[in-house]
Write a protein that holds these residues in place. Structure first.
Motif, PDB file in Angstrom:
ATOM      1  N   PHE A   1     -24.761   4.783  63.903  1.00  0.00           N
ATOM      2  CA  PHE A   1     -24.649   4.375  62.497  1.00  0.00           C
ATOM      3  C   PHE A   1     -23.900   5.440  61.700  1.00  0.00           C
ATOM      4  O   PHE A   1     -22.981   5.132  60.944  1.00  0.00           O
ATOM      5  N   ASN A   2     -24.303   6.699  61.849  1.00  0.00           N
ATOM      6  CA  ASN A   2     -23.663   7.780  61.099  1.00  0.00           C
ATOM      7  C   ASN A   2     -22.192   7.922  61.475  1.00  0.00           C
ATOM      8  O   ASN A   2     -21.337   8.113  60.614  1.00  0.00           O
ATOM      9  N   VAL A   3     -21.893   7.817  62.768  1.00  0.00           N
ATOM     10  CA  VAL A   3     -20.510   7.953  63.231  1.00  0.00           C
ATOM     11  C   VAL A   3     -19.648   6.821  62.672  1.00  0.00           C
ATOM     12  O   VAL A   3     -18.547   7.053  62.160  1.00  0.00           O
ATOM     13  N   GLU A   4     -20.151   5.580  62.747  1.00  0.00           N
ATOM     14  CA  GLU A   4     -19.379   4.442  62.251  1.00  0.00           C
ATOM     15  C   GLU A   4     -19.165   4.523  60.742  1.00  0.00           C
ATOM     16  O   GLU A   4     -18.075   4.214  60.239  1.00  0.00           O
ATOM     17  N   THR A   5     -20.170   4.953  60.008  1.00  0.00           N
ATOM     18  CA  THR A   5     -20.039   5.095  58.555  1.00  0.00           C
ATOM     19  C   THR A   5     -19.034   6.190  58.215  1.00  0.00           C
ATOM     20  O   THR A   5     -18.158   5.997  57.357  1.00  0.00           O
ATOM     21  N   ALA A   6     -19.128   7.330  58.898  1.00  0.00           N
ATOM     22  CA  ALA A   6     -18.176   8.424  58.666  1.00  0.00           C
ATOM     23  C   ALA A   6     -16.755   8.006  59.048  1.00  0.00           C
ATOM     24  O   ALA A   6     -15.792   8.331  58.343  1.00  0.00           O
ATOM     25  N   ASN A   7     -16.608   7.267  60.152  1.00  0.00           N
ATOM     26  CA  ASN A   7     -15.284   6.800  60.567  1.00  0.00           C
ATOM     27  C   ASN A   7     -14.679   5.841  59.540  1.00  0.00           C
ATOM     28  O   ASN A   7     -13.476   5.886  59.272  1.00  0.00           O
ATOM     29  N   PHE A   8     -15.506   4.977  58.974  1.00  0.00           N
ATOM     30  CA  PHE A   8     -15.036   4.052  57.951  1.00  0.00           C
ATOM     31  C   PHE A   8     -14.524   4.832  56.735  1.00  0.00           C
ATOM     32  O   PHE A   8     -13.429   4.572  56.224  1.00  0.00           O
ATOM     33  N   LEU A   9     -15.301   5.816  56.296  1.00  0.00           N
ATOM     34  CA  LEU A   9     -14.887   6.625  55.152  1.00  0.00           C
ATOM     35  C   LEU A   9     -13.638   7.446  55.494  1.00  0.00           C
ATOM     36  O   LEU A   9     -12.745   7.618  54.655  1.00  0.00           O
ATOM     37  N   PHE A  10     -13.544   7.922  56.735  1.00  0.00           N
ATOM     38  CA  PHE A  10     -12.348   8.621  57.208  1.00  0.00           C
ATOM     39  C   PHE A  10     -11.112   7.731  57.014  1.00  0.00           C
ATOM     40  O   PHE A  10     -10.088   8.167  56.482  1.00  0.00           O
ATOM     41  N   ALA A  11     -11.228   6.473  57.432  1.00  0.00           N
ATOM     42  CA  ALA A  11     -10.106   5.530  57.319  1.00  0.00           C
ATOM     43  C   ALA A  11      -9.734   5.274  55.860  1.00  0.00           C
ATOM     44  O   ALA A  11      -8.555   5.140  55.522  1.00  0.00           O
ATOM     45  N   VAL A  12     -10.731   5.251  54.975  1.00  0.00           N
ATOM     46  CA  VAL A  12     -10.473   5.047  53.547  1.00  0.00           C
ATOM     47  C   VAL A  12      -9.764   6.256  52.947  1.00  0.00           C
ATOM     48  O   VAL A  12      -8.838   6.120  52.138  1.00  0.00           O
ATOM     49  N   LEU A  13     -10.179   7.463  53.353  1.00  0.00           N
ATOM     50  CA  LEU A  13      -9.601   8.693  52.800  1.00  0.00           C
ATOM     51  C   LEU A  13      -8.244   9.042  53.411  1.00  0.00           C
ATOM     52  O   LEU A  13      -7.456   9.771  52.800  1.00  0.00           O
ATOM     53  N   LEU A  14      -7.972   8.532  54.593  1.00  0.00           N
ATOM     54  CA  LEU A  14      -6.745   8.875  55.316  1.00  0.00           C
ATOM     55  C   LEU A  14      -5.474   8.706  54.479  1.00  0.00           C
ATOM     56  O   LEU A  14      -4.658   9.633  54.407  1.00  0.00           O
ATOM     57  N   PRO A  15      -5.266   7.578  53.813  1.00  0.00           N
ATOM     58  CA  PRO A  15      -4.034   7.449  53.022  1.00  0.00           C
ATOM     59  C   PRO A  15      -3.986   8.407  51.820  1.00  0.00           C
ATOM     60  O   PRO A  15      -2.908   8.709  51.313  1.00  0.00           O
ATOM     61  N   LEU A  16      -5.145   8.875  51.362  1.00  0.00           N
ATOM     62  CA  LEU A  16      -5.191   9.761  50.199  1.00  0.00           C
ATOM     63  C   LEU A  16      -4.863  11.212  50.540  1.00  0.00           C
ATOM     64  O   LEU A  16      -4.239  11.913  49.737  1.00  0.00           O
ATOM     65  N   VAL A  17      -5.303  11.670  51.719  1.00  0.00           N
ATOM     66  CA  VAL A  17      -5.136  13.102  52.039  1.00  0.00           C
ATOM     67  C   VAL A  17      -4.396  13.362  53.345  1.00  0.00           C
ATOM     68  O   VAL A  17      -4.013  14.500  53.615  1.00  0.00           O
ATOM     69  N   GLY A  18      -4.221  12.362  54.184  1.00  0.00           N
ATOM     70  CA  GLY A  18      -3.551  12.562  55.471  1.00  0.00           C
ATOM     71  C   GLY A  18      -4.506  13.053  56.538  1.00  0.00           C
ATOM     72  O   GLY A  18      -5.565  13.617  56.247  1.00  0.00           O
ATOM     73  N   HIS A  19      -4.122  12.850  57.794  1.00  0.00           N
ATOM     74  CA  HIS A  19      -5.015  13.151  58.920  1.00  0.00           C
ATOM     75  C   HIS A  19      -5.277  14.643  59.115  1.00  0.00           C
ATOM     76  O   HIS A  19      -6.312  15.029  59.629  1.00  0.00           O
ATOM     77  N   ARG A  20      -4.386  15.497  58.699  1.00  0.00           N
ATOM     78  CA  ARG A  20      -4.564  16.938  58.940  1.00  0.00           C
ATOM     79  C   ARG A  20      -5.634  17.556  58.044  1.00  0.00           C
ATOM     80  O   ARG A  20      -6.220  18.572  58.390  1.00  0.00           O
ATOM     81  N   ARG A  21      -5.916  16.938  56.917  1.00  0.00           N
ATOM     82  CA  ARG A  21      -6.909  17.486  55.984  1.00  0.00           C
ATOM     83  C   ARG A  21      -8.287  16.864  56.160  1.00  0.00           C
ATOM     84  O   ARG A  21      -9.253  17.333  55.549  1.00  0.00           O
ATOM     85  N   LEU A  22      -8.386  15.834  56.978  1.00  0.00           N
ATOM     86  CA  LEU A  22      -9.678  15.192  57.230  1.00  0.00           C
ATOM     87  C   LEU A  22     -10.300  15.757  58.499  1.00  0.00           C
ATOM     88  O   LEU A  22      -9.635  15.887  59.518  1.00  0.00           O
ATOM     89  N   ARG A  23     -11.561  16.080  58.441  1.00  0.00           N
ATOM     90  CA  ARG A  23     -12.284  16.606  59.604  1.00  0.00           C
ATOM     91  C   ARG A  23     -13.590  15.848  59.748  1.00  0.00           C
ATOM     92  O   ARG A  23     -14.337  15.679  58.792  1.00  0.00           O
ATOM     93  N   GLY A  24     -13.859  15.413  60.970  1.00  0.00           N
ATOM     94  CA  GLY A  24     -15.105  14.730  61.275  1.00  0.00           C
ATOM     95  C   GLY A  24     -16.230  15.719  61.560  1.00  0.00           C
ATOM     96  O   GLY A  24     -16.160  16.899  61.195  1.00  0.00           O
ATOM     97  N   HIS A  25     -17.230  15.247  62.259  1.00  0.00           N
ATOM     98  CA  HIS A  25     -18.446  16.028  62.529  1.00  0.00           C
ATOM     99  C   HIS A  25     -18.169  17.339  63.265  1.00  0.00           C
ATOM    100  O   HIS A  25     -18.983  18.245  63.220  1.00  0.00           O
ATOM    101  N   GLY A  26     -17.040  17.474  63.917  1.00  0.00           N
ATOM    102  CA  GLY A  26     -16.744  18.691  64.687  1.00  0.00           C
ATOM    103  C   GLY A  26     -16.359  19.900  63.863  1.00  0.00           C
ATOM    104  O   GLY A  26     -16.267  21.007  64.391  1.00  0.00           O
TER     105      GLY A  26
END
Length: 197
Positions: free
Chosen positions: A41-66
């Protein structure tokens, strides 16, 4: 959590340690405690928010749980569910995905609350205090149990509850602006009932 017997005198000693695995550890009173995997659940929710933020900041500025954050207090490190870092932090994180205190705080961190009192206290109290101490400008607490998204803003060194989103409220980051999704869409991200965005 599995506690290991290895003991460290400093955070630098811990950073030099490599057990040859991809395991994540928290450093608590000089000892390693293995961080269990996040719930689906947490991973899927974080991934969804990642996808929403991606166009705003780009993939290099987004970091997941790692992404590991060095913090003061115990444990000495945290792994937010999602973070947005600054452009100048990208290069230093290439070698090791650890944001040291001296590197400055990330722009925004998100925690998704897991069920249970210990987990709630960790996200609402312990992490809030540590993230405030680091000077992270914006901290989101996504809470499936209360169906809310609490946004904390750092003002004069103290977190203030800036806004709480729920239901059909459109999510808005204080740092990044509108996200064009509702709180409910984010909270439903791990289910088959997710709204179209």
């Amino acid at each position: 959590m599995v506690q290991l017997k290895q003991r460290f005198q400093s955070f630098e000693d811990y950073l030099a340690y490599d057990d040859g695995t991809e395991n994540l550890y928290e450093l608590f009173n000089g000892e390693l405690i293995e961080v269990p995997p996040e719930s689906g659940f947490n991973v899927e929710t974080a991934n969804f928010l990642f996808a929403v933020l991606l166009p705003l900041v780009g993939h290099r500025r987004l970091r997941g749980h790692g992404l590991e954050l060095e913090v003061r207090g115990e444990p000495r490190n945290r792994y937010p569910d999602l973070s947005v870092i600054y452009e100048n932090q990208i290069e230093p994180l290439r070698r090791r995905n650890t944001l040291r205190i001296l590197m400055g705080p990330p722009m925004l961190v998100v925690e998704i609350v897991s069920p249970g009192e210990v987990q709630r206290n960790r996200d609402y109290i312990a992490k809030r205090s540590q993230y405030q101490d680091l000077g992270i400008p914006e901290y989101w607490i996504v809470d499936p149990q209360t169906a809310t998204v609490l946004v904390l803003e750092l003002r004069d060194g103290v977190y203030c509850e800036a806004v709480t989103f729920s239901g059909g409220d459109e999510l808005r980051s204080l740092q990044l602006g509108p996200l064009n999704i509702t709180a409910q869409a984010l909270l439903n991200a791990a289910s088959s009932q997710t709204e179209d965005t």
